[in-house]
Design a protein around this motif. Sequence first.
Motif, PDB file in Angstrom:
ATOM      1  N   GLU A 188       0.833  -1.213   0.000  1.00  0.00           N
ATOM      2  CA  GLU A 188       0.000   0.000   0.000  1.00  0.00           C
ATOM      3  C   GLU A 188       0.861   1.254   0.000  1.00  0.00           C
ATOM      4  O   GLU A 188       0.579   2.208  -0.732  1.00  0.00           O
ATOM      5  N   HIS A 189       1.926   1.260   0.783  1.00  0.00           N
ATOM      6  CA  HIS A 189       2.827   2.418   0.826  1.00  0.00           C
ATOM      7  C   HIS A 189       3.468   2.634  -0.549  1.00  0.00           C
ATOM      8  O   HIS A 189       3.522   3.771  -1.036  1.00  0.00           O
ATOM      9  N   ALA A 190       3.917   1.559  -1.151  1.00  0.00           N
ATOM     10  CA  ALA A 190       4.553   1.664  -2.469  1.00  0.00           C
ATOM     11  C   ALA A 190       3.568   2.151  -3.515  1.00  0.00           C
ATOM     12  O   ALA A 190       3.908   2.986  -4.364  1.00  0.00           O
ATOM     13  N   GLU A 191       2.340   1.646  -3.458  1.00  0.00           N
ATOM     14  CA  GLU A 191       1.328   2.072  -4.434  1.00  0.00           C
ATOM     15  C   GLU A 191       1.032   3.562  -4.307  1.00  0.00           C
ATOM     16  O   GLU A 191       0.897   4.255  -5.310  1.00  0.00           O
ATOM     17  N   LYS A 192       0.943   4.057  -3.083  1.00  0.00           N
ATOM     18  CA  LYS A 192       0.703   5.490  -2.874  1.00  0.00           C
ATOM     19  C   LYS A 192       1.816   6.324  -3.506  1.00  0.00           C
ATOM     20  O   LYS A 192       1.553   7.300  -4.202  1.00  0.00           O
ATOM     21  N   ILE A 193       3.032   5.930  -3.243  1.00  0.00           N
ATOM     22  CA  ILE A 193       4.168   6.690  -3.760  1.00  0.00           C
ATOM     23  C   ILE A 193       4.240   6.578  -5.281  1.00  0.00           C
ATOM     24  O   ILE A 193       4.411   7.575  -5.980  1.00  0.00           O
ATOM     25  N   ASN A 195       1.830   5.822  -7.423  1.00  0.00           N
ATOM     26  CA  ASN A 195       0.697   6.486  -8.054  1.00  0.00           C
ATOM     27  C   ASN A 195       0.939   7.989  -8.112  1.00  0.00           C
ATOM     28  O   ASN A 195       0.627   8.639  -9.110  1.00  0.00           O
ATOM     29  N   HIS A 196       1.519   8.550  -7.078  1.00  0.00           N
ATOM     30  CA  HIS A 196       1.847   9.971  -7.061  1.00  0.00           C
ATOM     31  C   HIS A 196       2.923  10.257  -8.117  1.00  0.00           C
ATOM     32  O   HIS A 196       2.874  11.271  -8.797  1.00  0.00           O
ATOM     33  N   TYR A 197       3.866   9.375  -8.252  1.00  0.00           N
ATOM     34  CA  TYR A 197       4.949   9.539  -9.223  1.00  0.00           C
ATOM     35  C   TYR A 197       4.394   9.576 -10.647  1.00  0.00           C
ATOM     36  O   TYR A 197       4.835  10.354 -11.464  1.00  0.00           O
TER      37      TYR A 197
END
Length: 111
Positions: A99-104, A106-108
């Motif tokens: 989830e943390h990786a997806e947030k980052i 997706n923002h990227y």
Amino acid sequence: MPRYNSIKAGELTDTSYYILLCLTKKKHGYLIMQTIKNLTDNQLSIGPASMYTTIKKLLDADLIELSVENGSKKKTYVATMKGIELLKKEVERRKAMVEHAEKILNHYEEI
């Protein structure tokens, strides 16, 4: 300096994670290796030395137990309740990591 022991810290390496996951039912060494290969579509292959080193650590931490069947020379292993509980916690920990990786990421992509 002593090596970091992730099991004592309550975390599982990929190797210990997959071995423990395989041992929700009794299995012997070769079957553990084959199950991991099948489960990961041959993306992860654990050799005997690495597997038995990890099994020893899992045994020492009471996450799995040895089961020798009557009349059989094969040693089988199975997860203990303590092992199952740690496995459940590890799944949640890894979900949070994704989830943390997806947030980052997706923002990227939005940039």
